[in-house]
Scaffold this motif. Structure first.
Motif, PDB file in Angstrom:
ATOM      1  N   HIS A  45       0.809  -1.226   0.000  1.00 23.20           N
ATOM      2  CA  HIS A  45       0.000   0.000   0.000  1.00 23.20           C
ATOM      3  C   HIS A  45       0.837   1.269   0.000  1.00 23.20           C
ATOM      4  O   HIS A  45       0.268   2.368  -0.021  1.00 23.20           O
ATOM      5  CB  HIS A  45      -0.934   0.006   1.209  1.00 23.20           C
ATOM      6  CG  HIS A  45      -1.880  -1.155   1.236  1.00 23.20           C
ATOM      7  ND1 HIS A  45      -3.016  -1.216   0.458  1.00 23.20           N
ATOM      8  CD2 HIS A  45      -1.821  -2.323   1.923  1.00 23.20           C
ATOM      9  CE1 HIS A  45      -3.627  -2.368   0.676  1.00 23.20           C
ATOM     10  NE2 HIS A  45      -2.927  -3.064   1.565  1.00 23.20           N
ATOM     11  N   ALA A  46       2.155   1.153   0.007  1.00 23.56           N
ATOM     12  CA  ALA A  46       3.004   2.350   0.078  1.00 23.56           C
ATOM     13  C   ALA A  46       2.862   3.233  -1.156  1.00 23.56           C
ATOM     14  O   ALA A  46       3.175   4.425  -1.106  1.00 23.56           O
ATOM     15  CB  ALA A  46       4.472   1.934   0.256  1.00 23.56           C
ATOM     16  N   HIS A  47       2.370   2.660  -2.258  1.00 23.37           N
ATOM     17  CA  HIS A  47       2.226   3.432  -3.494  1.00 23.37           C
ATOM     18  C   HIS A  47       0.890   4.155  -3.587  1.00 23.37           C
ATOM     19  O   HIS A  47       0.669   4.954  -4.503  1.00 23.37           O
ATOM     20  CB  HIS A  47       2.324   2.479  -4.704  1.00 23.37           C
ATOM     21  CG  HIS A  47       1.191   1.503  -4.774  1.00 23.37           C
ATOM     22  ND1 HIS A  47       1.065   0.439  -3.891  1.00 23.37           N
ATOM     23  CD2 HIS A  47       0.106   1.446  -5.595  1.00 23.37           C
ATOM     24  CE1 HIS A  47      -0.024  -0.235  -4.181  1.00 23.37           C
ATOM     25  NE2 HIS A  47      -0.618   0.359  -5.204  1.00 23.37           N
ATOM     26  N   GLU A  48      -0.025   3.896  -2.631  1.00 26.32           N
ATOM     27  CA  GLU A  48      -1.404   4.330  -2.823  1.00 26.32           C
ATOM     28  C   GLU A  48      -1.649   5.796  -2.486  1.00 26.32           C
ATOM     29  O   GLU A  48      -2.788   6.255  -2.515  1.00 26.32           O
ATOM     30  CB  GLU A  48      -2.345   3.421  -2.025  1.00 26.32           C
ATOM     31  CG  GLU A  48      -2.414   2.032  -2.641  1.00 26.32           C
ATOM     32  CD  GLU A  48      -3.401   1.118  -1.947  1.00 26.32           C
ATOM     33  OE1 GLU A  48      -4.093   0.356  -2.649  1.00 26.32           O
ATOM     34  OE2 GLU A  48      -3.480   1.157  -0.701  1.00 26.32           O
ATOM     35  N   HIS A  49      -0.582   6.547  -2.204  1.00 27.31           N
ATOM     36  CA  HIS A  49      -0.748   7.997  -2.123  1.00 27.31           C
ATOM     37  C   HIS A  49      -1.212   8.538  -3.477  1.00 27.31           C
ATOM     38  O   HIS A  49      -1.807   9.630  -3.554  1.00 27.31           O
ATOM     39  CB  HIS A  49       0.561   8.662  -1.705  1.00 27.31           C
ATOM     40  CG  HIS A  49       1.729   8.346  -2.595  1.00 27.31           C
ATOM     41  ND1 HIS A  49       1.965   9.010  -3.775  1.00 27.31           N
ATOM     42  CD2 HIS A  49       2.706   7.403  -2.488  1.00 27.31           C
ATOM     43  CE1 HIS A  49       3.039   8.525  -4.357  1.00 27.31           C
ATOM     44  NE2 HIS A  49       3.522   7.542  -3.603  1.00 27.31           N
ATOM     45  N   GLU A  50      -0.949   7.766  -4.549  1.00 32.49           N
ATOM     46  CA  GLU A  50      -1.376   8.188  -5.886  1.00 32.49           C
ATOM     47  C   GLU A  50      -2.893   8.311  -5.989  1.00 32.49           C
ATOM     48  O   GLU A  50      -3.401   9.058  -6.831  1.00 32.49           O
ATOM     49  CB  GLU A  50      -0.878   7.180  -6.921  1.00 32.49           C
ATOM     50  CG  GLU A  50       0.636   7.072  -7.009  1.00 32.49           C
ATOM     51  CD  GLU A  50       1.095   5.972  -7.942  1.00 32.49           C
ATOM     52  OE1 GLU A  50       2.249   6.031  -8.385  1.00 32.49           O
ATOM     53  OE2 GLU A  50       0.285   5.060  -8.222  1.00 32.49           O
ATOM     54  N   VAL A  51      -3.610   7.583  -5.118  1.00 33.73           N
ATOM     55  CA  VAL A  51      -5.076   7.641  -5.146  1.00 33.73           C
ATOM     56  C   VAL A  51      -5.565   9.071  -4.943  1.00 33.73           C
ATOM     57  O   VAL A  51      -6.554   9.511  -5.547  1.00 33.73           O
ATOM     58  CB  VAL A  51      -5.665   6.715  -4.064  1.00 33.73           C
ATOM     59  CG1 VAL A  51      -7.170   6.923  -3.915  1.00 33.73           C
ATOM     60  CG2 VAL A  51      -5.356   5.255  -4.403  1.00 33.73           C
ATOM     61  N   TRP A  52      -4.835   9.829  -4.123  1.00 36.03           N
ATOM     62  CA  TRP A  52      -5.281  11.178  -3.752  1.00 36.03           C
ATOM     63  C   TRP A  52      -4.986  12.211  -4.831  1.00 36.03           C
ATOM     64  O   TRP A  52      -5.336  13.383  -4.678  1.00 36.03           O
ATOM     65  CB  TRP A  52      -4.657  11.569  -2.424  1.00 36.03           C
ATOM     66  CG  TRP A  52      -5.033  10.607  -1.343  1.00 36.03           C
ATOM     67  CD1 TRP A  52      -4.259   9.627  -0.802  1.00 36.03           C
ATOM     68  CD2 TRP A  52      -6.306  10.500  -0.703  1.00 36.03           C
ATOM     69  NE1 TRP A  52      -4.956   8.913   0.139  1.00 36.03           N
ATOM     70  CE2 TRP A  52      -6.221   9.433   0.219  1.00 36.03           C
ATOM     71  CE3 TRP A  52      -7.504  11.191  -0.819  1.00 36.03           C
ATOM     72  CZ2 TRP A  52      -7.288   9.055   1.025  1.00 36.03           C
ATOM     73  CZ3 TRP A  52      -8.572  10.821  -0.015  1.00 36.03           C
ATOM     74  CH2 TRP A  52      -8.459   9.754   0.885  1.00 36.03           C
ATOM     75  N   LYS A  53      -4.358  11.797  -5.911  1.00 40.86           N
ATOM     76  CA  LYS A  53      -4.197  12.703  -7.042  1.00 40.86           C
ATOM     77  C   LYS A  53      -5.514  12.897  -7.780  1.00 40.86           C
ATOM     78  O   LYS A  53      -5.719  13.917  -8.443  1.00 40.86           O
ATOM     79  CB  LYS A  53      -3.146  12.152  -8.011  1.00 40.86           C
ATOM     80  CG  LYS A  53      -1.729  12.128  -7.446  1.00 40.86           C
ATOM     81  CD  LYS A  53      -0.750  11.553  -8.456  1.00 40.86           C
ATOM     82  CE  LYS A  53       0.664  11.538  -7.898  1.00 40.86           C
ATOM     83  NZ  LYS A  53       1.647  10.966  -8.869  1.00 40.86           N
ATOM     84  N   LYS A  54      -6.402  11.888  -7.658  1.00 35.06           N
ATOM     85  CA  LYS A  54      -7.690  11.951  -8.342  1.00 35.06           C
ATOM     86  C   LYS A  54      -8.866  12.099  -7.383  1.00 35.06           C
ATOM     87  O   LYS A  54      -9.970  12.431  -7.815  1.00 35.06           O
ATOM     88  CB  LYS A  54      -7.883  10.684  -9.186  1.00 35.06           C
ATOM     89  CG  LYS A  54      -6.847  10.504 -10.287  1.00 35.06           C
ATOM     90  CD  LYS A  54      -7.116   9.240 -11.080  1.00 35.06           C
ATOM     91  CE  LYS A  54      -6.093   9.043 -12.178  1.00 35.06           C
ATOM     92  NZ  LYS A  54      -6.340   7.798 -12.956  1.00 35.06           N
ATOM     93  N   ARG A  55      -8.631  11.822  -6.115  1.00 34.29           N
ATOM     94  CA  ARG A  55      -9.716  11.896  -5.128  1.00 34.29           C
ATOM     95  C   ARG A  55      -9.475  13.035  -4.162  1.00 34.29           C
ATOM     96  O   ARG A  55      -8.332  13.348  -3.812  1.00 34.29           O
ATOM     97  CB  ARG A  55      -9.827  10.578  -4.357  1.00 34.29           C
ATOM     98  CG  ARG A  55     -10.227   9.394  -5.209  1.00 34.29           C
ATOM     99  CD  ARG A  55     -11.625   9.604  -5.820  1.00 34.29           C
ATOM    100  NE  ARG A  55     -12.626   9.842  -4.809  1.00 34.29           N
ATOM    101  CZ  ARG A  55     -13.326   8.880  -4.206  1.00 34.29           C
ATOM    102  NH1 ARG A  55     -13.123   7.613  -4.546  1.00 34.29           N
ATOM    103  NH2 ARG A  55     -14.232   9.179  -3.296  1.00 34.29           N
TER     104      ARG A  55
END
Length: 323
Positions: A45-55
């Motif tokens: 899950h360390a890569h999932e900061h990318e989720v907040w680029k769209k949310r």
């Protein structure tokens, strides 16, 4: 429950089925708690900061990304902690995040001894503290803050954090938004000036800064607090005034949400907090039920029957006989 006082930890288990964060984010963000702790150091899950680029993080939420891996006995360098936090602050804002570990440390390997755990926590604190010197820091300068006009008898009120109780609809006026769960303000008052009676559903903390203040609260209780002292007033009706010889400031700290309950004048006090015996029944909504108080006047020889299903207690005054 007050959402600003609740944290929710989202965990995939150790081991667990690692569903992508994006697939369950709507469910997570629909939860009541203001603070949401997510695994962000776990290799899955360390890569999932990318989720907040769209949310977008809702305005009433604070994200707590995990910056420590509790399954590893390796101590994260404080710069790594800072980098992980900066990744999220760049996307969400410094005031919308709070450092956290991925999970509790009981899930760790046998080599994860207490001294290693404390070393990890120390690194987290140091890494988070360094961000205070970053360009994203939030500093509130008293002289730069707007002063608020209220119904109170203040010379001036300066709100530093949260919302002012007398004007809750105005919203936050400082860079420190409501994410900390406190309302904090300076109130400056001339000699013998004070606020009007008001009530809160939780404790209110006062720290006189320049002058002694007199506090009246509860059932006729009264106390004078000197500059630099602290008083924590329980929930209930409160009033205070400056009893010094010059303009004095008092720091007020109110945990939780501001609540309506301002009494603007003595007439308003009678309306809100005193019920006359000839004014009809008093109905109080208590959250988990209700209470109704009524007065019954009987002349000599009169009698009445009370509804047992609704009557909880009877207070009798005067020379009467009952059976």
């Amino acid at each position: 429950l007050d959402a600003s006082r609740i944290r929710m930890h989202v965990c995939w288990g150790h081991p667990g089925e690692h569903v992508p964060l994006a697939d369950i984010l709507d469910i997570i963000l629909s939860a009541v708690p203001k603070y949401i702790a997510l695994e962000a150091s776990n290799p899955q899950h360390a890569h999932e900061h990318e989720v907040w680029k769209k949310r977008k993080l809702p305005a009433d939420k604070v994200l707590m990304p995990g910056v420590l891996d509790p399954t590893s006995a390796h101590v994260e360098h404080w710069r790594l902690v800072a980098q992980r936090l900066e990744t999220y602050s760049d996307l969400l804002g410094m005031d919308r995040i709070m450092a956290c570990s991925d999970s509790g440390f009981s899930v760790g390997a046998p080599s994860l001894t207490p001294d290693v755990v404390y070393a990890k926590l120390e690194s987290m604190v140091k890494g988070a503290a360094t961000l205070a010197d970053s360009p994203n820091k939030k500093v509130v300068k008293l002289q730069q803050m707007p002063q608020i006009l209220t119904a109170q008898e203040y010379d001036r009120t300066t709100l530093l954090m949260g919302r002012i109780v007398t004007n809750p609809q105005d919203g936050p006026l400082s860079p420190l938004l409501e994410c900390y769960g406190y309302n904090l303000a300076y109130n400056a008052l001339s000699p013998l000036k004070g606020n009007v009676l008001h009530r809160h559903s939780n404790v209110e903390i006062f720290v006189p800064l320049d002058s002694p203040f007199e506090f009246a609260y509860g059932s006729g209780r009264q106390v004078t607090v000197d500059a630099g002292d602290l008083i924590a007033v329980p929930s209930g009706v409160t009033h205070y005034k400056n009893v010094g010889g010059s303009v004095g400031r008092v720091l007020t700290i109110l945990p939780g949400r501001p609540t309506d309950g301002i009494v603007a004048s003595s007439d308003d006090l009678v309306t809100k907090h005193v019920t006359k015996h000839d004014s009809g029944p008093l109905h109080l909504d208590l959250g988990q039920g209700w209470l109704e108080i009524d007065w019954l006047h009987l002349k000599r020889g009169e009698q009445t029957q009370l509804d047992k299903a609704e009557t909880v207690a009877v207070v009798i005054s005067g020379a009467v006989s009952c059976g």
